[in-house]
Design a protein around this motif. Sequence first.
Motif, PDB file in Angstrom:
ATOM      1  N   TYR A  10     -10.053  -1.040 -23.264  1.00 32.03           N
ATOM      2  CA  TYR A  10      -9.778  -0.559 -21.910  1.00 32.03           C
ATOM      3  C   TYR A  10      -8.304  -0.174 -21.798  1.00 32.03           C
ATOM      4  O   TYR A  10      -7.470  -0.606 -22.569  1.00 32.03           O
ATOM      5  N   GLY A  11      -8.008   0.680 -20.802  1.00 33.38           N
ATOM      6  CA  GLY A  11      -6.629   1.075 -20.531  1.00 33.38           C
ATOM      7  C   GLY A  11      -5.985   0.123 -19.536  1.00 33.38           C
ATOM      8  O   GLY A  11      -6.638  -0.726 -18.939  1.00 33.38           O
ATOM      9  N   ARG A  12      -4.710   0.264 -19.356  1.00 31.37           N
ATOM     10  CA  ARG A  12      -3.977  -0.580 -18.415  1.00 31.37           C
ATOM     11  C   ARG A  12      -4.363  -0.204 -16.990  1.00 31.37           C
ATOM     12  O   ARG A  12      -4.259   0.955 -16.590  1.00 31.37           O
ATOM     13  N   PRO A  13      -4.809  -1.175 -16.171  1.00 35.53           N
ATOM     14  CA  PRO A  13      -5.171  -0.874 -14.781  1.00 35.53           C
ATOM     15  C   PRO A  13      -3.962  -0.363 -13.994  1.00 35.53           C
ATOM     16  O   PRO A  13      -2.839  -0.806 -14.212  1.00 35.53           O
ATOM     17  N   LYS A  14      -4.210   0.542 -13.082  1.00 33.41           N
ATOM     18  CA  LYS A  14      -3.133   1.136 -12.302  1.00 33.41           C
ATOM     19  C   LYS A  14      -3.167   0.703 -10.839  1.00 33.41           C
ATOM     20  O   LYS A  14      -2.325   1.101 -10.056  1.00 33.41           O
ATOM     21  N   GLY A  15      -4.132  -0.106 -10.454  1.00 34.86           N
ATOM     22  CA  GLY A  15      -4.274  -0.536  -9.059  1.00 34.86           C
ATOM     23  C   GLY A  15      -3.279  -1.611  -8.678  1.00 34.86           C
ATOM     24  O   GLY A  15      -2.510  -2.115  -9.503  1.00 34.86           O
ATOM     25  N   GLU A  16      -3.321  -1.972  -7.410  1.00 44.82           N
ATOM     26  CA  GLU A  16      -2.426  -3.001  -6.883  1.00 44.82           C
ATOM     27  C   GLU A  16      -2.989  -4.397  -7.131  1.00 44.82           C
ATOM     28  O   GLU A  16      -4.196  -4.587  -7.210  1.00 44.82           O
ATOM     29  N   ARG A  17      -2.101  -5.379  -7.239  1.00 45.73           N
ATOM     30  CA  ARG A  17      -2.537  -6.775  -7.285  1.00 45.73           C
ATOM     31  C   ARG A  17      -2.770  -7.212  -5.844  1.00 45.73           C
ATOM     32  O   ARG A  17      -1.930  -6.990  -4.975  1.00 45.73           O
TER      33      ARG A  17
END
Length: 187
Positions: A10-17
């Motif tokens: 998988y790629g690095r998630p770009k969403g907010e924590r």
Amino acid sequence: MERPPRLKPYGRPKGERRGLVLVYTGDGKGKSTAAFGLALRAHGRGLRVRVFQFIKHEGARFGEHRAFAQLGVPVEGLGDGFTWKSRDLERSRALAYAGWQRAKEALLSGAYDLLVLDEITYPIRYGWVPLGEVLEALKDRPPHVHVVLTGRGAPEALLELADTVTEMRKVKHAFDQGVPAQRGIEH
């Protein structure tokens, strides 16, 4: 046999924590156990955790209660046990709704980072706790608050709102073979 993966799948998630809503449902064992494992993990990372159990009674002293007490994690039994053992279902309903009010207050207060609403699907399914109130409180909670809801038959609207849903499926169970529940393993 299979080869172990050598590339990250998988790629690095770009969403907010942000605080997540997790639902553990299905007919298999492990819903509460998974929620308690997450509570243990969160507590170990310094998060403020609180557990509400909608079926267990107030004075329950099951293994999880004893362990959480040693860790200083508050656990509150809100019910009066299995409905088939209840002598007064109206009392069970009242306990569930009053318990929901306490859980909702904790949820909306922002005082906790993780709340476990163990076996909440049952009072929702029985009409004792209005699904609309639960959904509204989940939407209105402070952004940092994570919530785990457990129990069989989670309503579709709850599944749609959730960020993560895991369905436990029974493949085989010792109870079906006549083996009674084991202290420390199943209660």
